[in-house]
Structure formats: structure tokens, C-alpha cells
Design a protein around this motif. Structure first.
Motif, mmCIF file in Angstrom:
data_model
loop_
_atom_site.group_PDB
_atom_site.id
_atom_site.type_symbol
_atom_site.label_atom_id
_atom_site.label_comp_id
_atom_site.label_asym_id
_atom_site.label_seq_id
_atom_site.Cartn_x
_atom_site.Cartn_y
_atom_site.Cartn_z
ATOM 1 N N ARG A 33 8.569 -6.681 -0.290
ATOM 2 C CA ARG A 33 9.623 -7.215 0.504
ATOM 3 C C ARG A 33 10.010 -6.281 1.626
ATOM 4 O O ARG A 33 11.066 -6.431 2.129
ATOM 5 C CB ARG A 33 10.726 -7.649 -0.366
ATOM 6 C CG ARG A 33 10.598 -8.409 -1.606
ATOM 7 C CD ARG A 33 11.992 -8.775 -2.345
ATOM 8 N NE ARG A 33 11.707 -9.657 -3.340
ATOM 9 C CZ ARG A 33 11.524 -11.000 -3.406
ATOM 10 N NH1 ARG A 33 11.778 -11.685 -2.160
ATOM 11 N NH2 ARG A 33 11.489 -11.651 -4.472
ATOM 12 N N LYS A 34 9.213 -5.432 2.346
ATOM 13 C CA LYS A 34 9.415 -4.331 3.351
ATOM 14 C C LYS A 34 9.169 -5.436 4.500
ATOM 15 O O LYS A 34 8.208 -5.422 4.740
ATOM 16 C CB LYS A 34 8.884 -3.325 2.987
ATOM 17 C CG LYS A 34 9.378 -2.530 4.298
ATOM 18 C CD LYS A 34 8.693 -0.980 3.969
ATOM 19 C CE LYS A 34 9.350 -0.059 4.944
ATOM 20 N NZ LYS A 34 8.975 1.683 4.676
ATOM 21 N N PRO A 35 10.176 -5.572 5.175
ATOM 22 C CA PRO A 35 9.854 -6.258 6.711
ATOM 23 C C PRO A 35 9.362 -5.379 7.632
ATOM 24 O O PRO A 35 9.853 -3.807 7.420
ATOM 25 C CB PRO A 35 10.911 -7.153 7.136
ATOM 26 C CG PRO A 35 12.140 -6.300 6.539
ATOM 27 C CD PRO A 35 11.625 -5.466 5.299
ATOM 28 N N GLY A 36 8.768 -5.788 8.825
ATOM 29 C CA GLY A 36 8.512 -4.877 9.943
ATOM 30 C C GLY A 36 7.591 -5.585 10.882
ATOM 31 O O GLY A 36 7.043 -6.561 10.951
ATOM 32 N N GLY A 37 7.275 -4.649 11.749
ATOM 33 C CA GLY A 37 6.233 -5.271 13.029
ATOM 34 C C GLY A 37 6.942 -5.994 14.126
ATOM 35 O O GLY A 37 8.320 -6.654 13.875
ATOM 36 N N ASP A 47 0.704 -1.288 0.041
ATOM 37 C CA ASP A 47 -0.025 -0.089 -0.059
ATOM 38 C C ASP A 47 0.844 1.270 -0.055
ATOM 39 O O ASP A 47 1.466 1.667 0.913
ATOM 40 C CB ASP A 47 -0.824 0.126 1.111
ATOM 41 C CG ASP A 47 -2.008 1.004 1.158
ATOM 42 O OD1 ASP A 47 -1.752 2.055 0.369
ATOM 43 O OD2 ASP A 47 -2.803 1.054 1.997
ATOM 44 N N THR A 48 1.024 1.892 -1.165
ATOM 45 C CA THR A 48 1.928 3.071 -1.224
ATOM 46 C C THR A 48 1.678 4.289 -0.284
ATOM 47 O O THR A 48 2.304 5.029 -0.235
ATOM 48 C CB THR A 48 2.033 3.582 -2.712
ATOM 49 O OG1 THR A 48 0.641 3.503 -3.458
ATOM 50 C CG2 THR A 48 2.665 2.246 -3.526
ATOM 51 N N SER A 49 0.413 4.124 0.103
ATOM 52 C CA SER A 49 -0.073 5.406 0.925
ATOM 53 C C SER A 49 0.179 5.005 2.259
ATOM 54 O O SER A 49 -0.027 6.316 3.062
ATOM 55 C CB SER A 49 -1.634 5.662 0.863
ATOM 56 O OG SER A 49 -2.406 4.249 1.311
ATOM 57 N N GLN A 50 0.834 4.153 2.758
ATOM 58 C CA GLN A 50 1.150 3.973 3.912
ATOM 59 C C GLN A 50 2.713 3.588 4.235
ATOM 60 O O GLN A 50 2.975 2.567 3.220
ATOM 61 C CB GLN A 50 0.544 2.737 4.663
ATOM 62 C CG GLN A 50 -0.940 2.941 4.751
ATOM 63 C CD GLN A 50 -1.822 1.916 5.505
ATOM 64 O OE1 GLN A 50 -1.451 1.578 6.668
ATOM 65 N NE2 GLN A 50 -2.749 1.091 4.898
ATOM 66 N N SER A 51 3.295 4.192 4.650
ATOM 67 C CA SER A 51 5.066 4.106 4.890
ATOM 68 C C SER A 51 5.547 2.781 5.131
ATOM 69 O O SER A 51 6.308 2.305 4.647
ATOM 70 C CB SER A 51 5.631 5.191 5.676
ATOM 71 O OG SER A 51 5.136 5.026 6.889
ATOM 72 N N GLU A 52 4.540 1.915 6.192
ATOM 73 C CA GLU A 52 5.057 0.838 6.607
ATOM 74 C C GLU A 52 4.981 -0.118 5.412
ATOM 75 O O GLU A 52 5.497 -1.445 5.606
ATOM 76 C CB GLU A 52 4.221 0.370 7.665
ATOM 77 C CG GLU A 52 4.369 1.416 9.089
ATOM 78 C CD GLU A 52 3.456 2.378 9.151
ATOM 79 O OE1 GLU A 52 3.238 3.038 10.158
ATOM 80 O OE2 GLU A 52 2.720 2.654 7.918
ATOM 81 N N PHE A 53 3.779 -0.195 4.546
ATOM 82 C CA PHE A 53 3.735 -0.901 3.656
ATOM 83 C C PHE A 53 3.915 -0.367 2.034
ATOM 84 O O PHE A 53 3.281 -0.905 1.279
ATOM 85 C CB PHE A 53 2.139 -1.873 3.669
ATOM 86 C CG PHE A 53 1.903 -1.831 5.292
ATOM 87 C CD1 PHE A 53 2.277 -2.790 5.835
ATOM 88 C CD2 PHE A 53 0.666 -1.215 5.434
ATOM 89 C CE1 PHE A 53 1.994 -2.985 7.349
ATOM 90 C CE2 PHE A 53 0.270 -1.410 6.895
ATOM 91 C CZ PHE A 53 1.103 -2.318 7.654
ATOM 92 N N SER A 54 4.880 0.372 1.900
ATOM 93 C CA SER A 54 4.868 1.138 0.786
ATOM 94 C C SER A 54 5.674 0.368 -0.388
ATOM 95 O O SER A 54 5.721 0.888 -1.483
ATOM 96 C CB SER A 54 5.530 2.736 0.941
ATOM 97 O OG SER A 54 6.623 2.539 1.366
ATOM 98 N N THR A 55 6.420 -0.605 0.161
ATOM 99 C CA THR A 55 7.249 -1.153 -0.820
ATOM 100 C C THR A 55 7.138 -2.725 -0.706
ATOM 101 O O THR A 55 7.025 -3.136 0.390
ATOM 102 C CB THR A 55 8.833 -0.894 -1.099
ATOM 103 O OG1 THR A 55 9.446 -1.187 0.350
ATOM 104 C CG2 THR A 55 9.007 0.684 -1.144
#
Length: 309
Positions: free
Chosen positions: A171-175, A161-169
Motif C-alpha cells: 500500500r505504499k504510494p509513489g511516483g 520488493d523489500t530490496s527497493q525502498s520505493e516498493f518495500s511495503t
């Protein structure tokens, strides 16, 4: 058909997978993963071929695998620290339009002239970058071909979701699976019921009367009779007369003061007290969530695989 056998010398010389690519080349390619510092070499058909790269590709000549179907083409990988088992490919009498390699186990293969179109179509349905999900711990290589690697182990998947920085790209890990340290603040202004506190005050007063009496001594007056003026009253007490100035006769009098009286009080106090109470909270709540409290959503585990080649 391009038939690829991948051998990983860094993992006990096991074959990790086999892939069939319908490119009309009809060849067998060995794809060898190794450590060049261990001086790996391929021994095949009485020849020794030095391996000088981490990912070494070797195409087997058709002359080596054409022959009687009871015969085998054998080869193995040698290093300074050890050697693999012998890999065996059953020979084929002739190569048709499509040479197809079938895997029996890690070390044994057979050759046919079958098209193998079904398996090729299955692989084409999973292009590089595809994610395969299963509850079976079986590398999709053995189902579709291609090269697959475990993906997102211990993680769940979230759509980009490009509108949310946490999910914008991609293969982006987080949480975090544990609740992280944080604090809460609060503020506000709350007016209570405007009629709160309405009340009145009552009182009672008792007036007590008191008689005040007394006498005076040696009061001298020119008036020899009784005399009254307000609360003061004089009364003749003696007929004795004395000459005090040679011209006037004076008499002693008794003076009485009557101050008996009372007070009365009337009135009322109007009911008062309509008012408001205001409560204005402010401050902070201490830090909570030291990183050891679980914060997991309901979940169920599966195997994820990504096709990388």
C-alpha cells in the motif's frame, strides 16, 4: 445463513451492498452507517429504535419476517433532515436450514431456504484484502457479496520488493506522472589519436652575391710598388716623390678593397609534431523537467476494487 443489508444514510439512504455469510445462524442483520448528530432512528414493525453509533447493527427478529409470502416486512430510516424510502422484505412461511436473502433492487428483497452455496463459495474465493479487476463499473458486492471499495484510482500496481525502498511495503504510494525537475552533470578525459597533428616544416633560402668596391684617399706607404694582402691591394698611382723626413723617399698609393663574396646554406628540418590532444569536459547541464512534461508509460484503464469486509 447470516444475511447482511448495509444502508448508508449519508448517501441518500441507498443500500450499498448485501452480503450472505454461511455461518449457520439464519438471521437478517441491518448494518446502518449514519451520523448520530442527525438523530437517526430505525422504524420497523411499528417500533422506533434509536441509532446512537456511526455503524449501527440491528438483528431482525424471525417473528417479523415469518408469515404469508404475499406479505412484506417494511422498515425505514428516519433522521432530522429526512427519511429513506421503505425497505421491503418478502416474508417466508418457515425458516429452513439455510435462510438466504435475494436482492431485487435497493429497496426490495425476497427470502428463500436455498443454500446459496455457489455465491458463498465465490465470496470465499475473494478473502478480505483481495483486489478485483474489471472493465465493468459494477461493485463486486453485487457479484460475490462482501464489502468492496474502489482501489488505486488513477494509479498502476507494482509488486512489493523489500530490496527497493520505493516498493518495500504494501500500500505504499509513489511516483509522478509528470517529469520532475532535475539536472545532469558530466565529466571525462578523452585522449585523441596519438598520431594527430603529425607534420613537417620546409624552407628555401637563396644566397645573393654582392660586390663591395671602393677607394681610399691620401694613403701613404713606404712601399712604392704594388702590394696585395688578402682582400686589400695597393697600387702605385704617382711617381712624384716628396721628402718628408729628410732620409726616406715616400710615394702616395691607391688602396683597393675587394670584398666580393657569397654565402651558401644547406640543411633540413626533421619532421616533427607527433603529439596528443586531450579534452577534459566538466560542468553541468541546466535544470530540466519543470513538472509539466508528461512521463507516462503506455497504459489502459480498468476498475480496481478491494474487499474490505
Amino acid at each position: 445463513m447470516k444475511n447482511i443489508v448495509i444502508i448508508n444514510t449519508l448517501n441518500n439512504f441507498t443500500v450499498e451492498l448485501m452480503e450472505n455469510v454461511n455461518d449457520d445462524t439464519n438471521r437478517i442483520v441491518l448494518y446502518i452507517m449514519c451520523d448520530p448528530s442527525d438523530h437517526p432512528r430505525l422504524e420497523i414493525a411499528g417500533q422506533s429504535v434509536g441509532i446512537t453509533e456511526n455503524h449501527f447493527e440491528y438483528t431482525i427478529s424471525q417473528a417479523l419476517y415469518i408469515g404469508n409470502e404475499s406479505e412484506f416486512l417494511s422498515f425505514r430510516i428516519m433522521t432530522d433532515s429526512g427519511a429513506s424510502e421503505s425497505f421491503q422484505i418478502t416474508k417466508i412461511r418457515e425458516v429452513g436450514i439455510n435462510l438466504f436473502m435475494n436482492k431485487t433492487d435497493n429497496y426490495h428483497y425476497s427470502l428463500t431456504n436455498a443454500i446459496g452455496q455457489m455465491r458463498t463459495n465465490q465470496l470465499n474465493a475473494w478473502p478480505v484484502g483481495s483486489i478485483y479487476t474489471s472493465v465493468n463499473n459494477v461493485n463486486p458486492t453485487y457479484i460475490f457479496g462482501g464489502i468492496w471499495e474502489p482501489f488505486a484510482t488513477g494509479r498502476t500496481l507494482v509488486g512489493v520488493d523489500t530490496s527497493q525502498s520505493e516498493f518495500s511495503t504494501v500500500r505504499k504510494p509513489g511516483g509522478h506522472k509528470a517529469l520532475q525537475s532535475h539536472s545532469h552533470t558530466f565529466s571525462g578525459n578523452r585522449a585523441l589519436d596519438e598520431n594527430a597533428g603529425s607534420h613537417g616544416h620546409g624552407f628555401s633560402l637563396t644566397a645573393v652575391s654582392k660586390t663591395l668596391t671602393g677607394t681610399t684617399e691620401s694613403l701613404y706607404t713606404a712601399n712604392q710598388g704594388n702590394y696585395s694582402n688578402g682582400i686589400v691591394k695597393s697600387t702605385k698611382t704617382s711617381n712624384r716623390q716628396y721628402k718628408t723626413d729628410g732620409t726616406t723617399t715616400n710615394a702616395w698609393k691607391q688602396l683597393t678593397v675587394n670584398a666580393t663574396h657569397s654565402h651558401s646554406v644547406t640543411g633540413s628540418i626533421t619532421a616533427v609534431g607527433n603529439h596528443q590532444h586531450y579534452f577534459t569536459p566538466s560542468g553541468s547541464i541546466g535544470s530540466s523537467g519543470g513538472g509539466n512534461a508528461q512521463n507516462l508509460q503506455p497504459y489502459i484503464t480498468v476498475y480496481f476494487w478491494e474487499r474490505v469486509l
